[in-house]
Design an enzyme around this catalytic site. Structure first.
Site, mmCIF file in Angstrom:
data_model
loop_
_atom_site.group_PDB
_atom_site.id
_atom_site.type_symbol
_atom_site.label_atom_id
_atom_site.label_comp_id
_atom_site.label_asym_id
_atom_site.label_seq_id
_atom_site.Cartn_x
_atom_site.Cartn_y
_atom_site.Cartn_z
ATOM 1 N N HIS A 141 62.685 74.455 53.807
ATOM 2 C CA HIS A 141 63.279 73.156 53.485
ATOM 3 C C HIS A 141 64.563 72.867 54.267
ATOM 4 O O HIS A 141 65.532 72.324 53.730
ATOM 5 C CB HIS A 141 63.551 73.046 51.986
ATOM 6 C CG HIS A 141 62.314 73.104 51.137
ATOM 7 N ND1 HIS A 141 61.087 72.645 51.573
ATOM 8 C CD2 HIS A 141 62.122 73.575 49.868
ATOM 9 C CE1 HIS A 141 60.185 72.821 50.607
ATOM 10 N NE2 HIS A 141 60.779 73.389 49.580
ATOM 11 N N GLU A 176 53.995 66.762 47.142
ATOM 12 C CA GLU A 176 54.941 66.540 48.224
ATOM 13 C C GLU A 176 54.258 66.008 49.490
ATOM 14 O O GLU A 176 53.767 66.786 50.306
ATOM 15 C CB GLU A 176 55.655 67.853 48.561
ATOM 16 C CG GLU A 176 56.243 68.595 47.372
ATOM 17 C CD GLU A 176 56.619 70.015 47.736
ATOM 18 O OE1 GLU A 176 57.382 70.196 48.712
ATOM 19 O OE2 GLU A 176 56.133 70.945 47.072
ATOM 20 N N HIS A 220 60.502 66.272 46.697
ATOM 21 C CA HIS A 220 60.155 67.514 46.012
ATOM 22 C C HIS A 220 60.298 67.378 44.495
ATOM 23 O O HIS A 220 60.921 68.207 43.835
ATOM 24 C CB HIS A 220 61.047 68.649 46.524
ATOM 25 C CG HIS A 220 60.521 70.032 46.271
ATOM 26 N ND1 HIS A 220 60.503 70.599 45.027
ATOM 27 C CD2 HIS A 220 59.998 70.956 47.108
ATOM 28 C CE1 HIS A 220 60.013 71.825 45.097
ATOM 29 N NE2 HIS A 220 59.681 72.058 46.360
#
Length: 329
Positions: free
Chosen positions: A101, A293, A172
């Protein structure tokens, strides 16, 4: 009159974290500046995403809950990539093996600025310096959450860079439509014929594989496997808003559409929000919510056979995802 953003906490660098509320009909959403995160989404007062009213939870066990993660969501193998013939070593923040991420200083752990707020929409902006986490190119990013008259939530992400880089952010949020401790009452349908098998580091292995005769076959509604944390291959290109998936539980239906070629589905096997309670008053445990996502395919920076995630100077980036919750008659 639109209420001004309210104080919600203090970021590790001492900057104030603000939270804004938007409304359309009987749908409300609250978005905080930390991670540009959707911390609360309700239909008729019923919470449908996992979240917490204590900011400290988002510095600990609820990291990434509802956040926009990036600049590249998901994992990059070995924390390295080659761009324009130059190797870049990235922050390996996931067990020292991969970049997850966007690294330790990714979008989801940054304090964005609330730059526009109306009754039904909120926009947040972030300047990311070049070289942070090893990623080349500075970024100017804006994320806008909008509720339409029917209560559907649209997330638009726009960005520009001053140098060739990689860019593939994702929302997310964890959804729970029935408020139960696990996902047993949920049925998921995904508009994908293939998925990406992964290794022990969650890095894709080989080419996309058919979902047929696997636990990943969600072409018809089924309860998500508790261990799922994989990318479904919706398309080989991005840019067109298309149906991605449907989630049903508790008399509600969530329809997700996106411009992105992939859909990472994570059934939350490692969720443990203790000691922080969720909106229902109790801590969240394993499989309490499902992360849906829309994003680029994982490790695409190292896979020329995957849809590209390169962003060049002078090229505007735009991503759109729409989340519509309705009652099932």
């Amino acid at each position: 009159m639109t209420d001004a953003p309210a104080p919600f906490g203090t970021a590790p660098d001492g900057s104030p974290v603000k939270i804004a509320k938007i409304t359309a009909g009987d749908v409300t959403a609250r978005v905080m500046s930390w991670g540009a995160s959707l911390v609360d989404f309700r239909l008729g007062g019923v919470p449908l995403v996992l979240g917490c009213d204590a900011f400290d939870a988002y510095l600990g066990p609820m990291r990434y809950f509802g956040a926009i993660v990036g600049p590249v969501a998901n994992r990059i193998a070995g924390g390295r990539m080659v761009l324009g013939g130059q190797r870049h070593d990235l922050d390996r923040n996931d067990a020292g093996r991969t970049t997850l991420h966007g690294g330790s200083d990714g979008f989801g752990t940054s304090n964005w600025r609330i730059v526009d707020l109306t009754d039904s929409s909120v926009a947040l902006a972030l300047h990311r310096p070049g070289g942070l986490g090893g990623f080349p190119g500075s970024l100017e990013v804006e994320a806008r959450y909008t509720l339409d008259e029917g209560g559907a939530l649209t997330l638009d992400i726009a960005a520009t860079t001053d140098r060739e880089t990689v860019f593939a952010p994702a929302f997310h949020g964890y959804w729970s439509l029935d408020g139960q401790p696990d996902l047993g009452g949920h049925r998921l349908t995904v508009a994908a014929e293939t998925y990406l098998p992964v290794d022990s580091a969650k890095i894709p292995e080989g080419a996309p594989q058919p979902v047929a005769r696997t636990v990943f076959d969600h072409r018809t509604p089924r309860t998500p496997d508790p261990g799922i944390d994989h990318n479904f291959c919706l398309s080989t290109e991005r840019g067109t808003l298309r149906h991605a998936c449907t989630l049903e539980a508790g008399g509600l239906r969530l329809e997700v559409s996106s411009t992105e070629p992939g859909l990472q589905v994570y059934a939350g096997a490692k969720i443990d929000s203790a000691p922080f309670p969720g909106h229902g008053g109790a801590p969240h445990g394993p499989n309490a919510g499902i992360a849906i996502e829309p994003q680029g395919w994982p490790d695409a920076v190292n896979r020329p056979d995957f849809p590209p995630v390169v962003l060049r100077r002078g090229e505007p980036y735009r991503q759109t995802s729409r989340f519509a919750v309705t009652r099932i008659d």
